[in-house]
Design an enzyme around this catalytic site. Structure first.
Site, PDB file in Angstrom:
ATOM      1  N   HIS A   1      37.013  40.545  47.826  1.00  0.00           N
ATOM      2  CA  HIS A   1      35.834  40.979  47.083  1.00  0.00           C
ATOM      3  C   HIS A   1      35.465  42.431  47.372  1.00  0.00           C
ATOM      4  O   HIS A   1      34.676  43.027  46.651  1.00  0.00           O
ATOM      5  CB  HIS A   1      34.651  40.056  47.411  1.00  0.00           C
ATOM      6  CG  HIS A   1      33.524  40.142  46.444  1.00  0.00           C
ATOM      7  ND1 HIS A   1      33.683  39.873  45.101  1.00  0.00           N
ATOM      8  CD2 HIS A   1      32.215  40.457  46.611  1.00  0.00           C
ATOM      9  CE1 HIS A   1      32.513  40.014  44.487  1.00  0.00           C
ATOM     10  NE2 HIS A   1      31.620  40.381  45.375  1.00  0.00           N
TER      11      HIS A   1
ATOM     12  N   SER B   1      30.513  42.935  41.152  1.00  0.00           N
ATOM     13  CA  SER B   1      30.020  41.598  41.450  1.00  0.00           C
ATOM     14  C   SER B   1      28.924  41.227  40.446  1.00  0.00           C
ATOM     15  O   SER B   1      29.191  41.170  39.246  1.00  0.00           O
ATOM     16  CB  SER B   1      29.530  41.528  42.903  1.00  0.00           C
ATOM     17  OG  SER B   1      29.391  40.204  43.329  1.00  0.00           O
TER      18      SER B   1
END
Length: 718
Positions: free
Chosen positions: A678, A559
């Site tokens: 994610h 991320s």
């Protein structure tokens, strides 16, 4: 756009290491990726964006590109001789029972449990003296384990529960309401809930937050006006009452809602970015009560941790970068009336409440220290922890007679302890039975100097007896953003790495929260380069001290940490052999145009802010920083096709650009997980496969034709 022709490019043969069985070099033939003539102009500067078409994540062209890239990547990985051995070892080590701390709701005690390799943990419950039974089994939500439990909230008396599900890892949630005694579904199904918890009001209904469904792809289209709704049980969702966020004046990118434990106050936290929030409260005992403003600006991170009647207890970093706890009367709650209960110290404070006490959890150089206070601010005791590491989850209900906390560090699997809040005595509640001996490993905290002289802490973990010869395979992991702190915690995948003689190093970079708001701000916007400098200095330290060398160093992060890896490898490709950016923010000029990306502007700034900000972002933006003819490290980009947090176009563009411009023998591959997001809720089976691939790629490109510690593999095979 015309149909894209995906053909294998001739003449791009990349030597990584020799194939063990054939002694022939592995070759990688990348698919040709079409380029388009897209140009954006920022403050008079033209910037080409030849892979813009990849932002259409559901187009046939993009899906075809994903399939072709995966074909090449998995074709490469399948030729690594020890890939399957890593996967089997990971499955064996992962296969132990995992149990969460219990929590009481109504007449039941609930807890999460995983028997070892279940894709999703199961929620169990039992009454006092009763038999254990399954309450929710997310493994039955979908055939492939990709639908996960994303939240569970009970009404105050415990008779009703709302659970949230995520499909394919998406941030969009669905909600289902149960009668917990009969296990009958009362409400099925509320949809389009995002970045939200569930805040019950009695047994009548609950508050939640969502966005209007965006036009275009719900996985990538921008969402920037959060709204809080109240759902009354028994009515259709389209009749839900809009509580806040529906007007231009109330427009905020994020609004969370909570209800105090005594159900007296509804509290809203509107914010425009991931840092800083306003605060509003409403007295729910007054049918005509209006919202009272506690904070009208977003200059601080401030949250109500509890209340006693009309007295609010607030944790805040307002005028206190390391946080403090204040009290104030709810009728006059403005900051001018705040009174310190637990003053700010030199260490960062986070608080939880339970059993009638406040637990002040401090970070001392990223290591936990816990002090227990009463509600008058009197220090009761220090809770002496089982060791040096990370402790947390001291919270519980006001009347709880037992509390629970967890403890872990990089070489100690997480264990749970039962605490008597009255006496401060605690005992072991649950410890894992795992095929890993922490006594054969050690962690060492060091402090090194960054480029500007700032001292940065780093914890290095490895097998005892490590020889400092510069040849140890090493993973340098970092994050450095969003006020997030990296504190010591055990990871099965890292245990596998260290078991093979690997070193695992984690620096506490600026941009994180380890030293409070000032440390965070020192790694944001026009100071973001500090984060990369800190990471680069960590790599230089590990090399200088002979833990490793550039030929044996891998850098990894996800991320915002994926951005860190992308920026570091493009700025200093000489420092590492392998780069492992996961679900990274790679296009810094356009990140704010996708989903909730604009909310990250506190940390990054945007390309539209000013010429200075645009030039600064462009200089380190990984997609734009790749130069023709440079030999970059062997790179395995990882992402997922349903990531609606950091959309996969970031990784797609980065991989395509790297493949186009890479010089030398190092491979530039992208591994794209399908029907995943994610990271949260990813099935265990997919996680194991992914990390087996990552470690196989890493060892292989460091020159290993067999794993460093074959004895471990032989032991578990036999």
């Amino acid at each position: 756009m015309k149909k894209i022709a995906f053909v294998l490019s001739a003449g791009i043969a990349l030597l990584a290491c020799k194939n063990e069985s054939t002694s022939e070099p592995l070759t990688v033939n990348y698919p040709v990726t079409e380029k388009v003539d897209t140009v954006d102009t920022y403050f008079g500067v033209e910037v080409a964006d030849p892979y813009r078409w990849m932002e259409d994540d559901r187009s046939p062209e993009t899906e075809n590109w994903v399939a072709e890239q995966n074909k090449v990547t998995f074709g490469y990985l399948e030729q690594i001789p020890f890939r399957e051995d890593l996967k089997k070892r990971m499955e064996k080590l992962w296969n132990y029972e995992k149990v969460s701390a219990p929590f009481k709701e109504g007449s039941y005690t609930y807890y999460y449990k995983n028997d070892g390799l279940q894709n999703q943990s199961v929620v169990y419950r039992k009454k006092d003296g009763g038999e254990e039974e399954i309450f929710l089994n997310p493994n039955t939500f979908s055939g492939d384990g990709t639908t996960s439990l994303a939240g569970l909230s009970f009404s105050k008396d415990g008779s009703l529960a709302t659970y949230l599900i995520s499909e394919g890892g998406s941030d969009w949630r669905k909600a289902i309401v149960l009668n917990v005694e009969t296990m009958t579904v009362i409400e099925d199904t509320l949809t389009d809930i995002k970045f939200s918890g569930i805040a019950w009001k009695g047994n009548e209904g609950f508050y939640y937050s969502s966005y209007d469904k965006p036009k275009g792809s719900e996985l990538s289209a921008k969402t920037d006006q959060h709204k809080v709704y109240y759902h009354s049980l028994g009515q259709d969702q389209d009749m839900d009452e809009l509580i806040f966020g529906g007007t231009i004046a109330e427009k905020h990118r994020y609004i969370s809602a909570s209800v105090t434990e005594d159900e007296r106050y509804l509290i809203l936290y509107p914010g425009t970015s991931t840092s800083g929030n306003k605060m509003l409260i409403r007295d729910l005992t007054d049918p005509n009560g209006l919202f009272i403003t506690v904070l009208s600006d977003t200059d601080s991170d401030s949250y109500v941790i509890d209340n006693k009647g009309a007295t609010l207890y607030i944790q805040t970093n307002r005028n206190a970068p390391n946080n403090r706890v204040v009290t104030v009367n709810a009728l006059k709650p403005g900051p001018e009336n705040w009174k310190d209960l637990i003053p700010e110290t030199e260490n960062v404070l986070n608080t939880s409440t339970g059993g009638g006490y406040i637990f002040a959890e401090y970070m001392v150089d990223a290591i936990s220290k816990v002090l227990q206070y009463d509600y008058d601010g009197k220090l009761v005791r220090e809770v002496k922890l089982p060791g040096i590491g990370s402790a947390g989850s001291f919270g519980g209900k006001l009347d709880a007679k037992k509390l629970y906390f967890s403890f872990t560090n990089y070489n100690t699997p997480s264990s749970i302890y039962q605490l008597d809040p009255k006496t401060g005595e605690y005992s072991s509640y649950w410890k894992p039975e795992i095929d890993f001996d922490p006594n054969t490993y050690e962690s060492k905290q060091v402090f090194y100097s960054s480029k500007d002289g700032t001292k940065v802490p780093m914890i290095i973990t490895y097998k005892k007896g490590l020889e400092l010869n510069g040849k140890n395979p090493t993973i340098l992991y970092g994050y450095g953003g969003f006020n997030i702190s990296l504190t010591p915690s055990f990871s099965i995948v890292n245990a596998i790495w260290m078991e093979q003689g690997g070193v695992y190093a984690v620096p506490n970079l600026r941009g994180g929260g380890e030293y409070g708001k000032k440390w965070h701000d020192a790694g944001t916007q026009l100071q973001k380069q500090n984060v990369f400098d800190d990471f680069i200095a960590a790599a230089e330290y590990l090399t200088a001290e002979k833990y490793t060398s550039p030929e044996y160093l891998a850098i990894r992060g996800g991320s915002n940490g994926g951005l860190l890896v992308g920026a570091t490898m493009t700025q200093r490709p000489d420092l590492m052999k392998v780069a492992l950016p996961a679900v990274g923010v790679m296009d810094m000029l356009r990140y704010h145009t996708f989903t909730a990306g604009a909310g990250w502007s506190y940390d990054y700034g945007t390309s539209e802010d000013s010429p200075e900000m645009f030039e600064y972002l462009k200089a380190y933006s990984p997609v734009h920083a790749i130069k023709e003819g440079v030999s970059y490290p062997a790179t395995l980009v990882t992402t997922a096709d349903h990531d609606d947090r950091v959309v996969p176009a970031h990784s797609f563009k980065f991989a395509a650009t790297l493949q186009e411009k890479q010089s030398g023998k190092n491979p530039a591959l992208i591994r794209i997980e399908t029907n995943a997001g994610h990271g949260a809720g990813t099935p265990i089976s997919k996680t194991i496969e992914q990390y087996a691939d990552i470690f196989a790629f890493t060892f292989y490109n460091m020159g290993y034709e067999q794993l460093p510690n074959q004895a471990v593999l032989k032991e578990f095979k036999d």
